[in-house]
Motif scaffolding. Structure first.
Motif, mmCIF file in Angstrom:
data_model
loop_
_atom_site.group_PDB
_atom_site.id
_atom_site.type_symbol
_atom_site.label_atom_id
_atom_site.label_comp_id
_atom_site.label_asym_id
_atom_site.label_seq_id
_atom_site.Cartn_x
_atom_site.Cartn_y
_atom_site.Cartn_z
ATOM 1 N N SER A 1 0.801 -1.286 0.112
ATOM 2 C CA SER A 1 -0.033 -0.009 0.140
ATOM 3 C C SER A 1 0.677 1.551 -0.224
ATOM 4 C CB SER A 1 -0.735 -0.306 1.329
ATOM 5 O OG SER A 1 -0.258 -0.143 2.607
ATOM 6 N N ARG A 2 0.453 2.254 -0.339
ATOM 7 C CA ARG A 2 1.144 3.200 -0.488
ATOM 8 C C ARG A 2 1.835 4.485 0.600
ATOM 9 N NH1 ARG A 2 -1.041 6.566 -5.721
ATOM 10 N NH2 ARG A 2 -1.933 5.241 -6.950
ATOM 11 N N LEU A 3 1.104 4.355 1.795
ATOM 12 C CA LEU A 3 2.054 4.348 2.635
ATOM 13 C C LEU A 3 2.184 3.888 3.336
ATOM 14 C CD1 LEU A 3 -0.947 6.616 4.645
ATOM 15 C CD2 LEU A 3 -0.049 7.301 3.690
ATOM 16 N N GLN A 4 2.426 2.403 3.419
ATOM 17 C CA GLN A 4 3.090 1.135 4.456
ATOM 18 C C GLN A 4 4.637 1.407 3.256
ATOM 19 O OE1 GLN A 4 2.949 -0.943 6.284
ATOM 20 N NE2 GLN A 4 1.136 -0.900 7.130
ATOM 21 N N GLN A 5 4.321 1.392 2.145
ATOM 22 C CA GLN A 5 5.695 1.291 0.948
ATOM 23 C C GLN A 5 6.645 3.037 1.591
ATOM 24 O OE1 GLN A 5 7.218 -0.419 -1.346
ATOM 25 N NE2 GLN A 5 6.117 -1.748 -0.505
ATOM 26 N N ARG A 6 5.550 3.920 1.727
ATOM 27 C CA ARG A 6 6.643 4.973 1.654
ATOM 28 C C ARG A 6 6.991 5.211 2.767
ATOM 29 N NH1 ARG A 6 5.174 11.887 0.040
ATOM 30 N NH2 ARG A 6 6.828 12.584 1.240
#
Length: 330
Positions: free
Chosen positions: A183-188
């Motif tokens: 997911s986007r927040l996990q990745q970033r």
């Protein structure tokens, strides 16, 4: 068995035994529950107790549903009797029976045990509507047990009853942002530029389909003391802006909705979960069959709908709760 359960529930609805001794015992039980679940554990009440008074202004939406010890100790038998007479009535209840049963037999048992419960009028259902915030609202909570700082960001969501498609788009948005390592927040924020130790996004203080309007979209994060919360907030805002300007691809959305749908089917395979879902959806929508159509409704959420949901989560109309460790050396 089924008949015993119906007998017990009908007996409770017919005439509860309210005595001062029983009331004091139950007050003590609730106080101990508060000690265990809120006061004596790290991040107790985060965010479900601590965030609403920052985001909301009216008592029904903002108050602590547990009540504090002083309020609990002031409860008396007249309060309990009045609450029972007003709300614990057949006209204000949903009875859900699911499983390997004969409908005719189940209806006969329900009539046998509930048929003589005195009828009382259903109370008027109040509106809890209040305007969304006109600016960013901030609150802080000192937690003596928390090992790390944490923050919760709360936004108002579309009305889950009258704007169901918009509500479902928010469910999908939460998964795009924070469900799974991809997911986007996990990745970033966890992997690429590790600003947080944990991050999540969710709909509803207790999960989706658990409340009428107003409901809350929540982002929570825990981070080291060296990382300021404004850096985390800025990253969340940037990811929301990216989604608002460029909707997720069909492939990204298909992965997310497939996980959501699989999760619903897996959850509803459990009889108790399916029964609770029927009851909740009857209460909210008057349609328990929505449990069967939700997977298709979620699969039909479009990239543009997710982008619109992201665009609505604005920094100038949200609440930010900061949890600060307050237990001395951590």
């Amino acid at each position: 068995g089924l008949e015993r359960a119906l007998f017990l529930e009908a007996d409770r609805m017919r005439a509860p035994r309210i005595t001062d001794e029983n009331l004091r015992n139950q007050v003590d039980v609730v106080k101990e529950e508060i000690r265990l679940n809120v006061l004596n554990r790290p991040y107790g009440g985060f965010p479900w107790i601590l965030l609403p008074p920052v985001l909301y202004r009216t008592f029904p939406n903002a108050h602590n549903g547990y009540g504090d010890f002083t309020e609990l100790e002031q409860a008396d038998m007249d309060d309990c009797a009045q609450f029972f007479d007003t709300y614990y009535a057949p006209a204000n209840a949903v009875l859900t029976v699911a499983g390997d049963i004969s409908i005719d037999d189940a209806e006969e048992l329900v009539e046998r045990h509930f048929g003589d419960v005195p009828a009382r009028p259903a109370p008027q259902r109040p509106s809890f509507a209040e305007p969304p915030p006109s600016g960013e609202l901030r609150g802080e909570h000192a937690d003596p047990h928390a090992p790390l700082p944490a923050l919760a960001v709360g936004y108002r969501m579309p009305d889950p009853v009258n704007e169901l498609d918009g509500y479902l788009a928010n469910l999908v948005l939460a998964a795009v942002l924070a469900e799974g390592d991809g997911s986007r927040l996990q990745q970033r924020l966890v992997h690429r530029e590790p600003l947080v130790t944990d991050i999540d996004a969710a709909c509803g203080l207790f999960g989706p389909f658990e409340a009428r309007d107003p409901d809350t979209f929540i982002v929570t994060a825990m981070h080291s003391p060296e990382v300021g919360q404004d850096r985390v907030l800025a990253a969340v805002d940037e990811e929301l802006d990216k989604l608002a300007g460029a909707p997720p691809s069909d492939q990204e959305l298909a992965k997310v909705t497939a996980r959501w749908v699989a999760g619903l089917h897996r959850e509803h395979d459990r009889l108790i979960a399916r029964t609770l879902a029927f009851g909740s959806l009857e209460l909210l929508y008057g349609d328990p069959g929505l449990a069967h159509s939700l997977p298709d409704r979620i699969s039909a959420v479009t990239p543009d709908a997710v982008a619109a949901a992201a665009k609505a989560l604005r920094p100038d109309s949200r609440a930010v709760l900061t949890v600060t460790p307050a237990g001395g050396d951590q």
